[in-house]
Design a protein around this motif. Sequence first.
Motif, PDB file in Angstrom:
ATOM      1  N   LEU A 165       0.835  -1.205   0.000  1.00 38.24           N
ATOM      2  CA  LEU A 165       0.000   0.000   0.000  1.00 38.24           C
ATOM      3  C   LEU A 165       0.867   1.252   0.000  1.00 38.24           C
ATOM      4  CD1 LEU A 165      -2.784  -1.053   2.536  1.00 38.24           C
ATOM      5  CD2 LEU A 165      -3.059  -0.684   0.074  1.00 38.24           C
ATOM      6  N   GLU A 166       1.998   1.186   0.696  1.00 37.36           N
ATOM      7  CA  GLU A 166       2.916   2.322   0.734  1.00 37.36           C
ATOM      8  C   GLU A 166       3.523   2.557  -0.648  1.00 37.36           C
ATOM      9  OE1 GLU A 166       4.875   5.516   2.497  1.00 37.36           O
ATOM     10  OE2 GLU A 166       3.381   4.173   3.412  1.00 37.36           O
ATOM     11  N   VAL A 167       3.955   1.480  -1.293  1.00 43.52           N
ATOM     12  CA  VAL A 167       4.588   1.592  -2.610  1.00 43.52           C
ATOM     13  C   VAL A 167       3.577   2.024  -3.672  1.00 43.52           C
ATOM     14  CG1 VAL A 167       5.713   0.275  -4.445  1.00 43.52           C
ATOM     15  CG2 VAL A 167       6.396  -0.068  -2.070  1.00 43.52           C
ATOM     16  N   ASN A 168       2.352   1.488  -3.590  1.00 40.35           N
ATOM     17  CA  ASN A 168       1.328   1.757  -4.604  1.00 40.35           C
ATOM     18  C   ASN A 168       0.503   3.001  -4.309  1.00 40.35           C
ATOM     19  OD1 ASN A 168       2.156  -0.594  -5.870  1.00 40.35           O
ATOM     20  ND2 ASN A 168       0.550  -1.854  -4.952  1.00 40.35           N
ATOM     21  N   ASP A 169       0.981   3.807  -3.348  1.00 40.57           N
ATOM     22  CA  ASP A 169       0.306   5.067  -3.018  1.00 40.57           C
ATOM     23  C   ASP A 169      -1.152   4.849  -2.626  1.00 40.57           C
ATOM     24  OD1 ASP A 169       0.319   7.812  -2.588  1.00 40.57           O
ATOM     25  OD2 ASP A 169      -0.305   8.286  -4.640  1.00 40.57           O
TER      26      ASP A 169
END
Length: 210
Positions: A165-169
């Motif tokens: 979720l952090e990487v995929n905004d």
Amino acid sequence: MSDSATSPNDIQIEVFSPDDLTTDFRVVVRQGTRRGIRLERLFWSTLKQMAEHHRLTIGEMVEEIARTNGETSNLASAIRVACLRWMADQRNALGKLASLRTINAILGACPAPAFALSSAKKILTFNPAFQHLVRRQLPVGYGETTHRDLRLSLDLNVADIFARLEVNDGVPISSGFVIGAAERRYRGQLNIVRAPIKAPELLLSFVVGA
């Protein structure tokens, strides 16, 4: 104490960037009068946000600050204080929104079964639709005893979900899940997003199919 222990002086916390400390001199028009003001770039940026929030020009925002604090005060200092006060008010307002009460409201407004999952893979709160799902699929009602005995497993690791979720905004992550009580099991599919709350870290999990 070990010689290798970290000294407080060795801990570096970056609270601002060097560019924030750079001062810019700008001319602001206030009621037809041009006036030069020197401020750090961080305060110019915040002053612009304040003006946009109140639907004013930067000159009008400066005029309002000057009117409130009196013409005899140091205008640059008054602007800095106004910026800090506004940022603190914004933070407090966001703090009230980013709460477990808001999470409960989001879940309650969702017609699909949904629950909030902690980083320790514990269901902290859920909506009536999820309660109805458990009552329908598992052998006993979803009371306090069943709540303690309810077992949940996900196809994806919770830590990996947070990382994705952090990487995929924040783009939702799909994962299969199984809930069980006694000898009964229910398998379904979830859409998972990060909850708009800083602490505790929570995942909002929405059941999208069996």
